[in-house]
Design a protein around this motif. Structure first.
Motif, PDB file in Angstrom:
ATOM      1  N   TRP A  75       0.824  -1.197   0.000  1.00  0.00           N
ATOM      2  CA  TRP A  75       0.000   0.000   0.000  1.00  0.00           C
ATOM      3  C   TRP A  75       0.863   1.253   0.000  1.00  0.00           C
ATOM      4  O   TRP A  75       2.023   1.205   0.391  1.00  0.00           O
ATOM      5  CB  TRP A  75      -0.918  -0.023   1.220  1.00  0.00           C
ATOM      6  N   PRO A  76       0.279   2.396  -0.395  1.00  0.00           N
ATOM      7  CA  PRO A  76       1.030   3.656  -0.318  1.00  0.00           C
ATOM      8  C   PRO A  76       1.446   3.949   1.118  1.00  0.00           C
ATOM      9  O   PRO A  76       0.838   3.445   2.070  1.00  0.00           O
ATOM     10  CB  PRO A  76       0.011   4.693  -0.828  1.00  0.00           C
ATOM     11  N   PRO A  77       2.474   4.776   1.308  1.00  0.00           N
ATOM     12  CA  PRO A  77       2.908   5.126   2.664  1.00  0.00           C
ATOM     13  C   PRO A  77       1.750   5.685   3.490  1.00  0.00           C
ATOM     14  O   PRO A  77       0.949   6.490   3.007  1.00  0.00           O
ATOM     15  CB  PRO A  77       3.983   6.193   2.421  1.00  0.00           C
ATOM     16  N   GLY A  78       1.669   5.228   4.728  1.00  0.00           N
ATOM     17  CA  GLY A  78       0.637   5.716   5.626  1.00  0.00           C
ATOM     18  C   GLY A  78      -0.709   5.054   5.478  1.00  0.00           C
ATOM     19  O   GLY A  78      -1.675   5.449   6.128  1.00  0.00           O
ATOM     20  N   ILE A  79      -0.778   4.009   4.621  1.00  0.00           N
ATOM     21  CA  ILE A  79      -2.039   3.305   4.380  1.00  0.00           C
ATOM     22  C   ILE A  79      -1.883   1.829   4.731  1.00  0.00           C
ATOM     23  O   ILE A  79      -0.839   1.219   4.463  1.00  0.00           O
ATOM     24  CB  ILE A  79      -2.469   3.431   2.901  1.00  0.00           C
ATOM     25  N   VAL A  80      -2.897   1.253   5.333  1.00  0.00           N
ATOM     26  CA  VAL A  80      -2.965  -0.197   5.544  1.00  0.00           C
ATOM     27  C   VAL A  80      -4.217  -0.702   4.843  1.00  0.00           C
ATOM     28  O   VAL A  80      -5.168   0.056   4.621  1.00  0.00           O
ATOM     29  CB  VAL A  80      -2.993  -0.565   7.045  1.00  0.00           C
TER      30      VAL A  80
END
Length: 213
Positions: A75-80
């Motif tokens: 996932w993109p940074p900061g996303i789960v």
């Protein structure tokens, strides 16, 4: 179905129709083997399409979602998040890591497990508790399987380690269609929800950002 099992901090998307991988812009398909069959390509691309839709619903950039060495979504940074698929159904769920530590979702056909498989995924204590529940028309054994699959999909990104079906203890609430799973230390118990509709089961868990004992 996905909207009925996700908490407010998690955004989801689902579909029952696959995209055409030959006409879709999914660079993630390059992570698959060159000889991957078309149905698998469509399944993979549709899962990524759901992932992008869920990211947009969250208000996050909806770019490509890569694939890690263990086939987990990147996932993109900061996303789960988490992606799932079963015959005729694809879904994804995402959240911001500042609010949710991990997300796990799973979809399964609503049909019973074999007695042998049910014995493999549950402890004797779980089977006693499940046997004492009021009789329903849903296949509780398959719900338990799906719920534990959801837990694993949340567990692996958090820890990088495997988790066996009997490494956790699941308690089911068929009235509210919820469940609680006791995780190994240092994680606190995780709560999840499930939905049953149109021959499918969908389960989901979201581990809070502070979900430690």
């Amino acid at each position: 179905m996905i909207e009925h099992v996700l908490p407010a901090a998690v955004a989801g998307a689902e579909t029952t129709a696959d995209v055409d991988p030959s006409t879709s812009d999914f660079p993630e398909l390059g992570a698959l083997e060159p000889r991957t069959r078309r149905p698998r390509l469509a399944e993979f691309a549709t899962g990524r399409s759901c992932a992008r839709a869920a990211l947009r619903a969250l208000g996050a950039p909806a770019g490509p979602v890569g694939r890690g060495p263990h086939r987990e979504p990147r996932w993109p940074p900061g996303i789960v998040g988490s992606i799932t698929h079963c015959p005729g159904y694809r879904a994804a769920a995402v959240a911001r890591a500042c609010r949710v530590r991990a997300v796990g979702i799973d979809a399964e056909p609503h049909r019973p497990l074999s007695p042998r498989m049910f014995a493999r995924i549950t402890s004797a204590a779980e089977r006693r508790e499940l046997a004492a529940l009021p009789a329903t028309r849903v296949h509780v054994d398959r719900i338990v399987f799906s719920a534990k699959e959801s837990v694993y999909k949340a567990w692996f990104p958090m820890t990088g380690s495997d988790l066996g079906f009997t490494d956790v203890h699941l308690s089911l609430d068929p009235i509210r269609r919820r469940f609680v799973v006791e995780l190994p230390a240092p994680f606190a118990p995780v709560r999840g929800r499930y939905a049953v509709d149109r021959g499918r089961i969908v389960t989901a868990v979201a581990v809070p950002a502070d979900g430690l004992r």
